[in-house]
Structure formats: C-alpha cells, structure tokens
Design a protein around this motif. Structure first.
Motif: not given
Length: 146
Positions: A49, A52-53, A56, A58, A99-100, A102-104, A117
């Motif tokens: 995780t 993954y962060m 992106a 972060l 989160a949506t 940022i990640f999608h 995505q």
C-alpha cells in the motif's frame, strides 16, 4: 374505515421491520469495503500500500498509511455497529472523495488504464452516495446508538 386502519397498521409494522433489516444489511455491505481495506493496510499489505501511495505521488506515504488504515477500519466498524455512524460516514465520505481524486483520476490515466480507473472512480462515487445517505438518515433502528 376501521378495517383499513387496522390493515395499514399491521402492514406498517412489517414494513418497518423490513426497513430496519434492510438498513442493517446496507450498512454492513457499505462498511465492509472500508473495514477490509483498513485491516489490509494495517495488517496484511502495508508495504504494498505504501508503494502504491508513493507511485501516486503522495508524500509521507509510510506514515499516512496508518491513519488511513485506522480511519477505514474504525469508520467501517462504527457504521456496521451503528455507533456514531453519521460522523463515521461523514469522515469516510471526505476520505473517499479525496482518495478517489488522487488514485482514480481516469482523465489523466494512460490509455491502457483509463477504463479501469473510470470504473474505480464511479464505483467510489456510488460508495460516496451510500455514505452520504447514512449521514443524512442515520443508521436505523438496529444500531448501538438506539
């Protein structure tokens, strides 16, 4: 007229029980993804995780993974049990919205990832709607707050 009132009262009791049961089932279904994801972040796949962060963009991902996991696990469980469910749903709604984005962000994803995505984005949008429903209407009768 009395007969109709008696029938309506009996039907209303069954409808209320059905509604209460559906409220509980909906809370469990909605909260499960958060409780599972939080437990996964904290206990099973923390390093993955964090990677993954970081991918992106972060900052401080190795620190942020723990509050994110606690928010998801704790918020999910609060919604399941109906204890301070409105507050938990509001916090999870904010978390989900951020989160949506940022990640999608499907509009900025490479062509081979855009479809996945966009599906994840709109799935999260639906979850956000469910959380806002809990914020607006509470957790129903089968809840610890009752």
């Amino acid at each position: 007229m009395q007969l109709a009132t008696t029938v309506n009262t009996a039907t209303a009791g069954r409808t209320d029980r059905l509604g209460d049961t559906v409220d509980l089932a909906a809370r469990i279904a909605l909260a499960f993804i958060f409780a599972w994801s939080g437990a996964d972040k904290l206990f099973m796949h923390t390093a993955g995780t964090v990677q993954y962060m970081q991918a992106a963009g972060l900052p401080l991902a190795s620190l942020l993974v723990y509050p994110a996991g606690l928010l998801e696990l704790g918020g999910g469980l609060l919604i399941v049990f109906g204890y301070r469910a409105r507050a938990a749903a509001l916090l999870l709604a904010g978390f989900t919205a951020v989160a949506t984005l940022i990640f999608h962000a499907f509009w900025a994803a490479p062509a081979d990832q855009a479809m996945l995505q966009s599906l994840m984005f709109f799935k999260n949008l639906a979850i956000l709607g469910g959380l806002l429903h809990v914020v607006a209407h509470g957790s129903g009768r089968f809840a610890l707050d009752r």
